[in-house]
Design a protein around this motif. Structure first.
Motif, PDB file in Angstrom:
ATOM      1  N   SER A  52      43.881  41.992  56.090  1.00 38.47           N
ATOM      2  CA  SER A  52      44.516  42.051  54.776  1.00 38.47           C
ATOM      3  C   SER A  52      43.445  42.297  53.730  1.00 38.47           C
ATOM      4  O   SER A  52      42.303  41.884  53.886  1.00 38.47           O
ATOM      5  N   LYS A  71      48.709  42.941  53.421  1.00 35.59           N
ATOM      6  CA  LYS A  71      48.408  43.432  54.775  1.00 35.59           C
ATOM      7  C   LYS A  71      47.975  44.898  54.688  1.00 35.59           C
ATOM      8  O   LYS A  71      48.603  45.695  53.993  1.00 35.59           O
ATOM      9  N   ASP A  85      50.798  36.812  52.659  1.00 39.36           N
ATOM     10  CA  ASP A  85      50.709  38.212  52.249  1.00 39.36           C
ATOM     11  C   ASP A  85      51.863  38.532  51.319  1.00 39.36           C
ATOM     12  O   ASP A  85      52.979  38.040  51.500  1.00 39.36           O
ATOM     13  N   ASN A 121      40.437  38.726  57.769  1.00 39.79           N
ATOM     14  CA  ASN A 121      41.386  38.438  58.848  1.00 39.79           C
ATOM     15  C   ASN A 121      41.326  36.932  59.078  1.00 39.79           C
ATOM     16  O   ASN A 121      40.592  36.230  58.394  1.00 39.79           O
ATOM     17  N   LYS A 149      45.479  43.623  61.948  1.00 43.19           N
ATOM     18  CA  LYS A 149      45.181  42.189  61.822  1.00 43.19           C
ATOM     19  C   LYS A 149      44.485  41.814  60.514  1.00 43.19           C
ATOM     20  O   LYS A 149      44.170  40.662  60.296  1.00 43.19           O
TER      21      LYS A 149
END
Length: 133
Positions: free
Chosen positions: A22, A36, A89, A66, A20
């Motif tokens: 990045s 991610k 992302d 997140n 969850k």
């Protein structure tokens, strides 16, 4: 590698944290590169570095976010609050895209995440920030 720098070191707590979250790189020219964590190959002790970005300007900050966090960028005259979900992302090695449009002659001086927020003025990615008081 000569000329490379380490921007961020992060320890993964569990599989949920990996799926969850990045990693975010913010450059002084107001660009962001968001990747991610589960797309980055994990390395063991003694392994080489993992390339995260190819941003042209100096990296001001790198941190893990997140969707419960808020991305904060600051210039001399403005502060900008951006939701992580407004920042798509990208793959590793990218040059980034604009998160903070700044006044002429300014640069991002600081960037960090905030875990809790209630009263900040959230602005769309790529726009300007809120004037500092």
């Amino acid at each position: 590698m000569p000329g490379d720098t380490i921007n961020c070191v992060y320890s993964i707590k569990d599989e949920e944290d990996l799926n969850k979250s990045s990693i975010v790189f913010i450059s002084e020219d107001g660009k962001i590169m968001k990747i991610k964590l589960d797309k980055i190959r994990m390395t063991r002790q003694g392994a080489g570095l993992v390339k995260g970005h190819s941003m042209e300007a100096e990296c001001v900050s790198a941190f893990v976010v997140n969707n419960d966090n808020l991305i904060v960028t600051e210039t001399k005259s403005e502060v900008k609050y951006t939701l992580p979900e407004d920042c798509p992302d990208k793959g590793r090695g990218g040059k980034g895209y604009q998160i903070h449009r700044m006044k002429k002659g300014e640069s991002v001086l600081d960037a960090h995440k905030e875990d809790e927020y209630t009263t900040q003025k959230i602005t769309p990615r790529g726009g300007g920030g809120v004037k500092k008081k």
